[in-house]
Scaffold this active site. Structure first.
Site, PDB file in Angstrom:
ATOM      1  N   LYS A 196       0.664  -1.284   0.491  1.00  0.00           N
ATOM      2  CA  LYS A 196       0.329  -0.168  -0.179  1.00  0.00           C
ATOM      3  C   LYS A 196       0.790   1.270  -0.471  1.00  0.00           C
ATOM      4  O   LYS A 196       2.169   1.201   0.421  1.00  0.00           O
ATOM      5  CB  LYS A 196      -1.148  -0.523   1.180  1.00  0.00           C
ATOM      6  CG  LYS A 196      -1.767  -1.429   1.618  1.00  0.00           C
ATOM      7  CD  LYS A 196      -2.987  -1.544   0.145  1.00  0.00           C
ATOM      8  CE  LYS A 196      -3.011  -3.119  -0.072  1.00  0.00           C
ATOM      9  NZ  LYS A 196      -4.215  -3.259   1.403  1.00  0.00           N
TER      10      LYS A 196
HETATM   11  C1  LIG Z   1      -4.925  -4.193   1.501  1.00  0.00           C
HETATM   12  C2  LIG Z   1      -6.825  -4.227   1.648  1.00  0.00           C
HETATM   13  C3  LIG Z   1      -7.345  -4.765   2.889  1.00  0.00           C
HETATM   14  C4  LIG Z   1      -6.988  -5.078   3.788  1.00  0.00           C
HETATM   15  O1  LIG Z   1      -6.161  -5.226   4.547  1.00  0.00           O
HETATM   16  P1  LIG Z   1      -4.667  -5.455   5.319  1.00  0.00           P
HETATM   17  O2  LIG Z   1      -4.048  -4.758   5.970  1.00  0.00           O
HETATM   18  O3  LIG Z   1      -4.569  -6.717   4.545  1.00  0.00           O
HETATM   19  O4  LIG Z   1      -5.872  -6.214   6.508  1.00  0.00           O
HETATM   20  C5  LIG Z   1      -9.015  -4.356   2.799  1.00  0.00           C
HETATM   21  N1  LIG Z   1      -9.493  -3.648   1.343  1.00  0.00           N
HETATM   22  C6  LIG Z   1      -8.838  -3.575   0.160  1.00  0.00           C
HETATM   23  C7  LIG Z   1      -9.071  -2.906  -1.161  1.00  0.00           C
HETATM   24  C8  LIG Z   1      -7.630  -4.081   0.511  1.00  0.00           C
HETATM   25  O5  LIG Z   1      -6.573  -3.630  -0.377  1.00  0.00           O
END
Ligand SMILES: *Cc1c(COP(=O)(O)O)cnc(C)c1O
Length: 403
Positions: A196
């Site tokens: 991210k």
């Molecule tokens: C990464 C992600 C999540 C979950 O996040 P984590 O930190 O991996 O638990 C939820 N929704 C979307 C759209 C994501 O890309």
């Protein structure tokens, strides 16, 4: 030649030093650095309030808890998203109705939400539409104002899954705002997974404009307990009659909660990562613009996902749509051929409604926009440390593979 993954964290010496300092401080779990990270996040996004937690999935679960969602409630979730967007409804016993998406952007449109809401009485005759979870896929925003308007008409909440959209700005009637301000939503959820926009290893955040929701989030991320004397209800246990004051060890649990805390170690990394956010944004925007130009000659068999109106995205993913039939190769063949050339790709996402868990509960239903998007999407490498030449390398490899 180095391998180019589809996404990768950017960690520099400042990040390493920040974590090393945090390891020598008094708190390793939640301490003062978490509060500092929350304030820095508010400053960076314009969010009124922010509650840090252990990951993006926990952020979504906390959002569902804070809004009191539960059995009998129906949440509308776009089919094209990560599993967690739908799972958070199931964690609290709510039901999911999947909405279709725009086949050109992968984003849920207001009409997709309307259609999903209209299906609820057939699927869940006893259920009530209580929340919608729009997803800002790849970093572009859905049309939040009309989606919020539909939700308001049904007295339903809006929880933004903003895990892809840290730094993205969008237009409102009152001018431009950033994702996280909750101008058209109750809560917005972020993830700090390494791919991210900022990376904490694991980490998440829920933002809101409502101090009461904020207090609930803070309680529920830590067992449902409070140490706020004004909130205590069990005075018999809370108060020492001899001193007419609150017992120093006392805490109270008035509702069930979890251990979804972020650590001070992660928060220290988060503060250091946020200092680079402007550079991350500029890099992602510059690389995306470079891809747009370099890929133009490959149309129409390969084209970037359509630009969503009304937003200035910081793309988390650079997604393209490919006509594999016209190319004469399957997506798996293309993915493998690119991998052999040192190019990593990924598919975002397999429609969640097609997962066996969800098909077992809700059956199969045609969502043509989601199916079309899934059939042709591919995410190309996009991360801040990429060099300009890397974009050309990816495009060159694509040209060879589809020729
Ligand atoms: C990464 C992600 C999540 C979950 O996040 P984590 O930190 O991996 O638990 C939820 N929704 C979307 C759209 C994501 O890309």
């Amino acid at each position: 030649m180095t391998f180019l993954p589809y996404g990768r964290q950017y960690i520099d010496q400042d990040d390493i030093d920040a974590v090393a300092r945090a390891l020598q401080a008094d708190y390793l779990t939640t301490g003062p650095t978490v509060g500092e990270f929350e304030r820095a996040f508010c400053a960076a996004t314009g969010a009124p309030f922010a509650a840090a937690c252990s990951n993006g999935t926990a952020a979504l679960h906390l959002a569902a808890l804070a809004l009191g969602l539960g059995p009998g409630d129906v949440c509308v979730v776009p089919a094209v998203t990560f599993l967690a967007t739908a799972n958070c409804a199931r964690y609290v016993g709510a039901d999911v109705v999947f909405a279709d998406v725009d086949p050109e952007t992968g984003l849920m449109r207001p009409e997709d939400l309307e259609a999903a809401v209209a299906r609820i009485p057939q699927i869940h005759p006893e259920g009530r539409f209580r929340a919608v979870l729009p997803v800002h896929l790849a970093g572009q925003t859905v049309a939040l104002a009309p989606i919020a308007e539909i939700a308001r008409r049904h007295d339903a909440f809006v929880i933004e899954d903003a895990c892809h959209a840290l730094g993205t700005e969008y237009e409102t009637a009152e001018g431009g705002v950033q994702v996280g301000t909750c101008t058209h939503s109750d809560l917005a959820c972020f993830s700090f997974h390494p791919v991210k926009t900022i990376a904490l290893g694991e980490g998440g955040m829920v933002t809101s404009a409502d101090p009461e929701l904020q207090r609930k989030l803070a309680r529920q991320r830590s067992h449902g307990m409070t140490r706020d004397p004004d909130a205590f209800v069990n005075t018999e246990l809370a108060v020492d009659p001899a001193q007419a004051g609150v017992n120093p060890w006392y805490y109270e649990m008035q509702e069930i909660g979890f251990n979804y805390r972020l650590t001070d170690i992660q928060a220290a990394l988060g503060i250091s990562q946020l200092r680079k956010l402007d550079w991350f944004k500029a890099q992602r925007r510059a690389l995306a613009a470079r891809y747009d130009v370099a890929l133009a000659p490959l149309a129409p068999v390969l084209r970037p996902i359509a630009k969503a109106p009304g937003c200035a995205p910081v793309l988390h993913l650079y997604e393209v749509l490919m006509d594999f039939t016209a190319i004469g190769r399957t997506r798996a063949q293309v993915v493998k051929a690119l991998h052999a050339k040192g190019i990593g790709t990924q598919v975002h996402y397999i429609p969640v409604n097609r997962q066996p868990y969800y098909e077992d509960i809700y059956g199969r239903r045609a969502l043509p926009g989601a199916e079309s998007f899934y059939a042709s999407c591919l995410s190309l490498p996009l991360f801040p440390a990429m060099q300009d030449g890397d974009v050309e390398r990816v495009v060159q490899a694509l040209q060879e593979v589809i020729a």
